[in-house]
Design a protein around this motif. Sequence first.
Motif, PDB file in Angstrom:
ATOM      1  N   VAL A   1      -8.764  -1.733   2.964  1.00 56.40           N
ATOM      2  CA  VAL A   1      -8.071  -0.648   2.260  1.00 56.40           C
ATOM      3  C   VAL A   1      -9.083   0.345   1.691  1.00 56.40           C
ATOM      4  O   VAL A   1      -8.914   1.569   1.812  1.00 56.40           O
TER       5      VAL A   1
ATOM      6  N   VAL B   1       0.856  -1.185   0.000  1.00 55.85           N
ATOM      7  CA  VAL B   1       0.000   0.000   0.000  1.00 55.85           C
ATOM      8  C   VAL B   1       0.892   1.236   0.000  1.00 55.85           C
ATOM      9  O   VAL B   1       1.747   1.402   0.878  1.00 55.85           O
TER      10      VAL B   1
ATOM     11  N   LEU C   1      -3.232   0.398  -3.900  1.00 52.70           N
ATOM     12  CA  LEU C   1      -2.993  -0.989  -3.512  1.00 52.70           C
ATOM     13  C   LEU C   1      -2.325  -1.725  -4.664  1.00 52.70           C
ATOM     14  O   LEU C   1      -2.825  -1.724  -5.787  1.00 52.70           O
TER      15      LEU C   1
ATOM     16  N   LEU D   1      -4.707   6.452  -1.534  1.00 52.87           N
ATOM     17  CA  LEU D   1      -4.096   5.150  -1.342  1.00 52.87           C
ATOM     18  C   LEU D   1      -4.047   4.372  -2.650  1.00 52.87           C
ATOM     19  O   LEU D   1      -4.993   4.420  -3.442  1.00 52.87           O
TER      20      LEU D   1
END
Length: 265
Positions: free
Chosen positions: A237, A135, A252, A250
């Motif tokens: 997430v 991440v 991933l 964010l």
Amino acid sequence: MMATRAERGDQVQSGQQDGVDRGVYVYGIVDHREKLPDDLPSVGDGKEEVDLASYGKLSALVSEVQLARPLGTREDLLAHERVLDTLAAEATVIPMRFGSVVRTREAVVDELLAPHQGHFEEVLAELAGLVQFTVRGRYANNAHLREIVSEEPEIQELRAAVQGLPEDAGYAERLRLGELVNNAVVRKREIDAETLISSLGKSSAASASHAVAGEDDAMHVAFLVDREAVAQFEQSVDDLGRQWDGRVNLRLIGPLAPYDFLPET
């Protein structure tokens, strides 16, 4: 010890050796298998097929390379990672260090698999059913800097004091302001990384934080995730991403080979 991603063994070659113009590139180690996914790329000129060299319960992912051509291009690195990450999506894989080359397929067995059979089998058993996700976070529109100014009275005072001053004035104050802001950014990154790890802890087995370099970079954390918990991990997430909407973006990445979670040797 064997040449893992973290260590190069004596068997690694980096160019033409003793008149031999071809070698065998080693990507990683998996449990014994008979076939590989189709259309895997290969390091080097990209024309060689990725194959298996097996010994007992182990198989090494290999392909031939031209030793006269130095390895290290971006395409080489991407091919190395894609082979490993493609396998990691369906199987446990021990990644070897980029650039690991031995002389022949027989040397893969005699110099790598056979001498370290027990260790490789232990590592594969330890990592069985687990896969890495990474991440990365970036602060959106200087959100962290605005937070720092609002949270730190001394930064507010110094910022107000130097505003409007000529560039050659207030040197000491500007220097102190820069130090305070830099320290506050470090603390905020640490707190946000801890929040990320805490939020994803219930759906991950382990985590490993990395330093970030970019001015707007917030975090870079690798997670080891049970394949059965991947959906839960991804949902966690997404939940945190919504919570941080407009503050931290964010990203991933995964599934990946467990680059950051190989046992120390």
